[in-house]
Scaffold this motif. Structure first.
Motif: not given
Length: 200
Positions: A178, A180, A156, A175, A187, A135-136, A149, A185, A138-140
């Motif tokens: 993303p 939708q 990852d 990778q 990944t 998932s995004q 998160c 979202k 993981s980065q934010r």
């Protein structure tokens, strides 16, 4: 999409959302799909939509039950680790139960199921692929998503270490961007695996 004809695919978290869509798409592309979910009602609905799909009801957060269930499944060529939960709590209110449950489903299950599938692929010298749905998040950082998160960031890194250690079996990781969906979202990480020296 004809390349999926004759291939056996296992999709976790296949009862709804991304997992359900992936299971349906693979089935319609010719794969024999084993759809795994902890909710029988969701699996019943999926099987009505795609009668050819084989269903398996198990809670992937339960290590022993998951191992026992997968021992009854024939060899798998394609694995999609999609099962996941989001137990949202503010950082100061995160509980042990929520932490343990989230990591057991979102991370540990992907490790365990990937081990089972990869070992069998390598043992029979067969080509295959593993996809870990991240998932995004993981980065934010996201408000009230401390544990979620963290599990996706860990997923990852698990994927990267899987790629590194399965390297001798031709398992590079990619990778894509993303996607939708109605569930937000996601990944995905693709790990092609082959036990053959030429990687074919």
């Amino acid at each position: 999409m004809e390349r999926f004809v004759g291939r056996r695919a296992l999709v976790t978290g296949a009862g709804k959302g991304i997992g359900r869509a992936v299971a349906v798409a693979l089935s319609r592309a010719g794969a024999h799909v084993v759809a795994l979910s902890r909710t029988q009602a969701d699996l019943d609905g999926l099987q009505k939509e795609c009668p050819g799909i084989q269903t398996l009801c198990v809670d992937v957060g339960d290590w022993e039950a998951t191992e026992a269930a997968l021992n009854k499944v024939d060899d798998i060529d394609l694995l999609v680790n999609n099962a996941g939960i989001a137990l949202l709590q503010p950082f100061l209110e995160v509980t042990k139960d929520a932490f343990d449950r989230s990591f057991s489903v979102n991370l540990r299950a992907a490790l365990q199921i990937s081990q089972i599938v990869a070992r069998k692929l390598i043992a029979r010298g067969a080509p295959g692929a593993i996809v870990n749905v991240s998932s995004q998040a993981s980065q934010r950082a996201v408000l009230d998503h401390t544990v979620y998160c963290s599990t996706k960031s860990a997923l990852d890194m698990l994927t990267k270490t899987m790629a590194q250690e399965l390297g001798p079996h031709k398992a590079p990781a990619t990778q894509p961007g993303p996607a939708q969906t109605g569930q937000g979202k996601a990944t995905t990480f693709l790990l092609p695996i082959s036990g053959r020296a030429d990687g074919q």
